[in-house]
Enzyme design. Structure first.
Site, mmCIF file in Angstrom:
data_model
loop_
_atom_site.group_PDB
_atom_site.id
_atom_site.type_symbol
_atom_site.label_atom_id
_atom_site.label_comp_id
_atom_site.label_asym_id
_atom_site.label_seq_id
_atom_site.Cartn_x
_atom_site.Cartn_y
_atom_site.Cartn_z
ATOM 1 N N ASP A 22 0.826 -1.210 0.000
ATOM 2 C CA ASP A 22 0.000 0.000 0.000
ATOM 3 C C ASP A 22 0.863 1.264 0.000
ATOM 4 O O ASP A 22 1.946 1.287 0.580
ATOM 5 C CB ASP A 22 -0.918 -0.009 1.225
ATOM 6 C CG ASP A 22 -2.039 1.013 1.094
ATOM 7 O OD1 ASP A 22 -2.391 1.385 -0.042
ATOM 8 O OD2 ASP A 22 -2.567 1.440 2.143
ATOM 9 N N HIS A 39 2.059 3.223 -9.191
ATOM 10 C CA HIS A 39 1.825 1.783 -9.387
ATOM 11 C C HIS A 39 2.980 1.150 -10.162
ATOM 12 O O HIS A 39 3.392 0.034 -9.862
ATOM 13 C CB HIS A 39 0.498 1.551 -10.114
ATOM 14 C CG HIS A 39 -0.693 2.016 -9.329
ATOM 15 N ND1 HIS A 39 -0.842 1.737 -7.986
ATOM 16 C CD2 HIS A 39 -1.797 2.740 -9.676
ATOM 17 C CE1 HIS A 39 -1.974 2.277 -7.549
ATOM 18 N NE2 HIS A 39 -2.568 2.895 -8.553
ATOM 19 N N LEU A 133 10.656 -20.474 -4.697
ATOM 20 C CA LEU A 133 9.680 -19.604 -4.042
ATOM 21 C C LEU A 133 8.276 -19.821 -4.614
ATOM 22 O O LEU A 133 8.074 -19.836 -5.834
ATOM 23 C CB LEU A 133 10.090 -18.136 -4.253
ATOM 24 C CG LEU A 133 9.153 -17.099 -3.648
ATOM 25 C CD1 LEU A 133 9.225 -17.109 -2.121
ATOM 26 C CD2 LEU A 133 9.469 -15.698 -4.173
HETATM 27 C C1 IPE Z 1 -5.309 -2.627 0.091
HETATM 28 O O1 IPE Z 1 -5.021 -1.285 -0.112
HETATM 29 C C2 IPE Z 1 -5.322 -3.368 -1.210
HETATM 30 C C3 IPE Z 1 -4.047 -3.510 -1.903
HETATM 31 C C4 IPE Z 1 -2.881 -3.079 -1.478
HETATM 32 C C5 IPE Z 1 -4.096 -4.221 -3.142
HETATM 33 P P1 IPE Z 1 -6.170 -0.191 -0.240
HETATM 34 O O2 IPE Z 1 -5.479 1.095 -0.456
HETATM 35 O O3 IPE Z 1 -7.157 -0.602 -1.261
HETATM 36 O O4 IPE Z 1 -6.860 -0.260 1.184
HETATM 37 P P2 IPE Z 1 -7.759 0.805 1.938
HETATM 38 O O5 IPE Z 1 -8.762 1.321 0.944
HETATM 39 O O6 IPE Z 1 -6.849 1.898 2.408
HETATM 40 O O7 IPE Z 1 -8.364 0.053 3.082
HETATM 41 C C1 IPE Z 2 -1.687 0.246 -3.300
HETATM 42 O O1 IPE Z 2 -1.477 1.618 -3.363
HETATM 43 C C2 IPE Z 2 -1.994 -0.335 -4.665
HETATM 44 C C3 IPE Z 2 -3.383 -0.789 -4.801
HETATM 45 C C4 IPE Z 2 -4.296 -0.720 -3.895
HETATM 46 C C5 IPE Z 2 -3.740 -1.358 -6.073
HETATM 47 P P1 IPE Z 2 -2.670 2.671 -3.331
HETATM 48 O O2 IPE Z 2 -3.073 2.951 -4.732
HETATM 49 O O3 IPE Z 2 -3.743 2.231 -2.431
HETATM 50 O O4 IPE Z 2 -1.910 3.904 -2.725
HETATM 51 P P2 IPE Z 2 -2.465 4.941 -1.661
HETATM 52 O O5 IPE Z 2 -2.910 4.159 -0.460
HETATM 53 O O6 IPE Z 2 -3.584 5.690 -2.306
HETATM 54 O O7 IPE Z 2 -1.274 5.814 -1.356
HETATM 55 MG MG MG Z 3 -4.093 2.491 -0.435
#
Ligand code: IPE
Ligand code: IPE
Ligand code: MG
Length: 253
Positions: A22, A39, A133
Site C-alpha cells: 500500500d 503503481h 519460491l
Molecule cells: C489494500 O489497499 C489493497 C491492496 C494493497 C491491493 P487499499 O489502499 O485498497 O486499502 P484501503 O482502501 O486503504 O483500506
Molecule cells: C496500493 O497503493 C496499490 C493498490 C491498492 C492497487 P494505493 O493505490 O492504495 O496507494 P495509496 O494508499 O492511495 O497511497
Molecule cells: Mg491504499
C-alpha cells in the site's frame, strides 16, 4: 494449510510472508506525478521483494495486488492497474520460471478480462512444477469472497448428499479457501501506514504476526524487509498456549 512453525533456528524465518503493498498513490502524489506512476514504481518494489525472499529461502510469498474493493476506483485507474498486471506477467514470467519460482493467482477471475485470465493460466502452467519460491498474487481478491466461495462449495456438497453438515470442520474450510496446500502466512507486512487488513486473507491470517510500517510501497527495499524479518524473529508465537509450551508443540491440533 497448517499454522505450525518448525522448531529451532528455522522457526525464526517466516515460511510464508503476506504483503499488503500500500502507498503507491501517495508516493506519486508526493512527487506530483500521476497515481499510475506510483503503481509502476510499485511493480519494481515487488520485483525486488520477490528476489530478496527467494535468496533468503522464504517458502511462500503472497502479494495483495488488487482487492475486491479496488473495483470502486475510477475506471481509468482500474484499467491501468489491470493492464500493468498483464504486462508484468508477460514480461517477468520467463525470468521467474528460470529462477524456479512457482506463480499462482488467487481472486475472482470472473471479473477479470479474457486476455488477463489467459495470461494468468499460461504463467501458472509454465511454472506449475517449480519448487523454489511459491509466489501467490492476489488479484480481484477479498477475504470475504474467499470464505464465501469455500462455504458455497461445501453447501453444494451438503445439498447433493455427499457431505453431512455436522462433518464440516476447520480442515475442510482450510482446504476450501485460497492458499490451501501452503503453510498459513506467519508474517503479514503492510506498508503505507494503515493498520488494517482491508479484507485481505481473513481466514488465513488468524495467527500471523502483523507488521505495519509507514514506508510507502515503492520505497520498500531489501533493508526494510530485513527490518521486518528481525522484528519477526523476536516475536514469541504462542498459538494460545503458554511460554513453556514453546517447544514447537503449541498450536498443534
Ligand atoms: C489494500 O489497499 C489493497 C491492496 C494493497 C491491493 P487499499 O489502499 O485498497 O486499502 P484501503 O482502501 O486503504 O483500506
Ligand atoms: C496500493 O497503493 C496499490 C493498490 C491498492 C492497487 P494505493 O493505490 O492504495 O496507494 P495509496 O494508499 O492511495 O497511497
Ligand atoms: Mg491504499
Amino acid at each position: 494449510m497448517k499454522d505450525h512453525q518448525p522448531t529451532g533456528e528455522a522457526a525464526r524465518l517466516p515460511r510464508h510472508i503476506a504483503v499488503v503493498m500500500d502507498g503507491n498513490g501517495r508516493w506519486a502524489e508526493q512527487r506530483r506525478m500521476p497515481r499510475t506512476a506510483g503503481h509502476r514504481a510499485g511493480v519494481k518494489a515487488a520485483r525486488t521483494l520477490i528476489e530478496s525472499c527467494g535468496r533468503r529461502g522464504v517458502h511462500a510469498l503472497t502479494l495483495f495486488a488488487f482487492s475486491s474493493e479496488n473495483w470502486r476506483r475510477p475506471k481509468q485507474e482500474v484499467s491501468t492497474l489491470l493492464d500493468l498486471m498483464l504486462r508484468t506477467l508477460r514480461k517477468e514470467a520467463s525470468k521467474l520460471h528460470e529462477n524456479n519460482v512457482r506463480i499462482r493467482v488467487i481472486g475472482d477471475r470472473d471479473r477479470l478480462g479474457g486476455t488477463l485470465c489467459h495470461q494468468i493460466e499460461r504463467v501458472e502452467a509454465l511454472t506449475a512444477d517449480n519448487t523454489g519460491l511459491q509466489l501467490v498474487v492476489a488479484v480481484s481478491y477479498g477475504g470475504r469472497w474467499d470464505i464465501t466461495r469455500a462455504c458455497q462449495r461445501l453447501a453444494s456438497r451438503v445439498a447433493d448428499g455427499s457431505l453431512d453438515a455436522e462433518d464440516i470442520d476447520e480442515g475442510m474450510l482450510n482446504d476450501g479457501v485460497a492458499l490451501a496446500g501452503l503453510p498459513g502466512p506467519d508474517l503479514l507486512i503492510r506498508t503505507g501506514g494503515e493498520c488494517r487488513l482491508s479484507n485481505f486473507l481473513l481466514w488465513q491470517l488468524a495467527y500471523a504476526e502483523l507488521y505495519f510500517t509507514d514506508v510507502l510501497w515503492p520505497d520498500f527495499t531489501e533493508a526494510h524487509l530485513d527490518r521486518a524479518l528481525t522484528w519477526f524473529a523476536g516475536r514469541e508465537r504462542r498459538f494460545g498456549g503458554v511460554p513453556a509450551m514453546l517447544d514447537g508443540t503449541a498450536g498443534r491440533a
